[in-house]
Enzyme design. Structure first.
Site, mmCIF file in Angstrom:
data_model
loop_
_atom_site.group_PDB
_atom_site.id
_atom_site.type_symbol
_atom_site.label_atom_id
_atom_site.label_comp_id
_atom_site.label_asym_id
_atom_site.label_seq_id
_atom_site.Cartn_x
_atom_site.Cartn_y
_atom_site.Cartn_z
ATOM 1 N N SER A 264 0.840 -1.208 0.000
ATOM 2 C CA SER A 264 0.000 0.000 0.000
ATOM 3 C C SER A 264 0.869 1.251 0.000
ATOM 4 C CB SER A 264 -0.892 0.017 1.247
ATOM 5 O OG SER A 264 -0.099 0.232 2.410
ATOM 6 N N LYS A 265 0.234 2.379 -0.215
ATOM 7 C CA LYS A 265 0.927 3.667 -0.179
ATOM 8 C C LYS A 265 1.571 3.879 1.193
ATOM 9 C CE LYS A 265 0.080 8.648 -0.396
ATOM 10 N NZ LYS A 265 0.527 8.909 0.965
ATOM 11 N N ARG A 266 0.876 3.435 2.234
ATOM 12 C CA ARG A 266 1.392 3.592 3.595
ATOM 13 C C ARG A 266 2.740 2.881 3.760
ATOM 14 N NH1 ARG A 266 -2.615 1.435 6.170
ATOM 15 N NH2 ARG A 266 -3.919 3.279 6.067
#
Length: 510
Positions: A264-266
């Site tokens: 994910s972007k996180r």
């Protein structure tokens, strides 16, 4: 034989994730290998999630990657429109076909009534908590209302959706090129909404209708759509299109670097690497998310990297051009399990491409960036410097950090190297080096000639090479780094070399 036609059908709900780019790439490689067509279709039926600028971002990302669109919004084509929001009348016509043949039905339940149903089923301990053949008889729909009541509600403007009539207790066998046979009992499926109260179709209806009408031969998409495959097969059957149904292939997830869960972007924010091909600025928050292009990756390296996330040619080779990927790609060689993403491997790929890219091609890429820092940069000079530095670089963004001394006279000197290499007698030695170099004619100021003369001086005076060359490198670069020292001397030239030696002697203090 049917022509190979594939589509990449993203929703414009934000920037294109690395997983989406890989889906586009695998579709493109498959199509081009089989002399087929690659379509870009924008699936924008969910207007509540539409993000301004996302559509353009998707197209720019594919262009940067070298993924050429045969048919799409800008390219046109005889199967258009290629944006679902412009195909409303087509979907209305097709939902009516399903309503007429009984494979779809009207449902008038409010959100509150749907919640009540789920709570009631949960309290009763029922294993079924969805809208299907077991529960639809308790709700407000075409099964519990008369035809007259349904028509009256529609005319009165009551809110409704159209649901799919999932057949009861049928064992359904569906085939997937990557995963083999997938068997599902229809009692596990719910009556999915096909048409929403806003007059637009859901993904399930729209993508089936569009794939059929656009003559799509193969649907290659992410693993997250695998649970929807039985429904989609039933939809083809309900329209009477079984014989024209495309073949399906569901790609594995791209996993976090530790292999636990979807990337994910996180994860990228936390570990310091991009998950998007290009930089993205959120139109609502103005938050900027990093992109591979802006972080200094070459598009060919990025494509090679994502091609190996879940696929390999079956040998030890890892570096492939787009042409070679097209030649080697086979869906059957795509793995079933998740593909772990490695930021270190991403850098390795880029490093290999930088080493093997012609200096003149890197010059075209770096020149605009360098003009901002050094307006009078000469392209031939830049190309020469790139030739020295490209094997040392990992990212394009390393270039200025590693080679700024080729363009600017150092004003500061690395304190650790000063402490280690600048001795009491260093200024005296540097003066002698200055005098020797000043005596060399301009036309003889080559790397080979200056090296020969300086090394002769070192040997004749019984000095160590480190004692002379390390402080000289410090004076010339300010950092103590860089390529072969005599290449630096010949590149920056006689006048600049002498100037830097003088500056160093005057400004470096132990």
């Amino acid at each position: 034989m049917q022509k190979i036609r594939v589509r990449f059908a993203p929703s414009p709900t934000g920037p294109l994730h690395i997983g989406g780019v890989r889906t586009a790439l695998f579709n493109y490689l498959f199509a081009k290998k089989h002399k087929g067509d690659f379509l870009l279709r924008i699936e924008d039926t969910d207007q509540t999630r539409y993000v301004e600028g996302a559509e353009e971002y998707i197209m720019k990302s594919l262009e940067w990657c070298g993924i050429k669109i045969d048919e799409g919004i800008k390219e046109g084509g005889k199967y258009g429109p290629y944006k679902q929001s412009e195909r409303k009348e087509i979907y209305k016509k097709h939902i009516q076909i399903l309503l007429d043949n009984g494979t779809a039905y009207y449902a008038f339940d409010t959100p509150e009534e749907l919640n009540e149903m789920r709570e009631r089923l949960e309290k009763s301990g029922s294993s079924v908590r969805q809208y299907n053949s077991q529960t639809r008889g308790e709700m407000k729909n075409s099964f519990t209302l008369t035809k007259e009541e349904v028509n009256k509600k529609i005319k009165a403007g009551d809110s409704y959706v159209v649901r799919f009539n999932i057949p009861e207790n049928e064992n359904l066998l569906v085939k997937d090129i990557i995963r083999g046979d997938v068997q599902v009992n229809t009692s596990q499926l719910d009556d999915k909404v096909l048409f929403k109260s806003d007059g637009l179709p859901t993904y399930h209806l729209a993508n089936i209708v569009d794939d059929y009408l656009m003559d799509i031969s193969h649907v290659i998409r992410g693993e997250e759509w695998l649970p929807s495959l039985p429904l989609h097969v039933l939809l083809y059957r309900s329209f009477g299109w079984e014989n024209e149904m495309p073949q399906f292939a569901h790609l594995p997830l791209i996993l976090k670097p530790n292999g636990k869960g979807k990337l994910s972007k996180r994860d990228g924010d936390k570990l310091g690497f991009p998950v998007f091909p290009l930089e993205w600025k959120d139109p609502k928050t103005n938050e900027i998310s990093a992109g591979y292009r802006e972080n200094g990756y070459l598009p060919d390296a990025f494509v090679n990297l994502i091609a190996f996330l879940g696929w390999n040619p079956g040998n030890e080779e890892e570096i492939f051009t787009m042409t070679e990927l097209i030649e080697k790609f086979e869906l059957e060689k795509v793995q079933k399990g998740g593909a772990k993403f490695s930021p270190e491997k991403a850098k390795w790929y880029n490093q290999q491409y930088l080493k093997n890219t012609k200096s003149e091609n890197l010059t075209k890429i770096l020149c605009p960036q360098l003009k901002e820092k050094c307006a009078e940069t000469d392209n031939l000079y830049l190309e020469k410097v790139i030739g020295f530095m490209k094997e040392r670089m990992v990212l394009l963004t390393d270039f200025w950090k590693m080679s700024s001394f080729f363009f600017e006279t150092p004003t500061e000197y690395n304190s650790k190297i000063v402490k280690k290499q600048w001795k009491e007698d260093t200024p005296e030695i540097m003066f002698k080096i200055h005098d020797i170099l000043s005596g060399i004619r301009e036309d003889k100021f080559s790397s080979e000639h200056t090296e020969q003369i300086i090394k002769k001086f070192i040997t004749e005076n019984e000095l160590s090479f480190g004692k002379v060359l390390n402080p000289l490198r410090l004076i010339l670069t300010g950092t103590g780094g860089g390529p072969h020292i005599f290449d630096i001397i010949s590149t920056i030239g006689k006048e600049e070399t002498l100037k830097r030696i003088k500056n160093g002697i005057l400004n470096i203090k132990k």
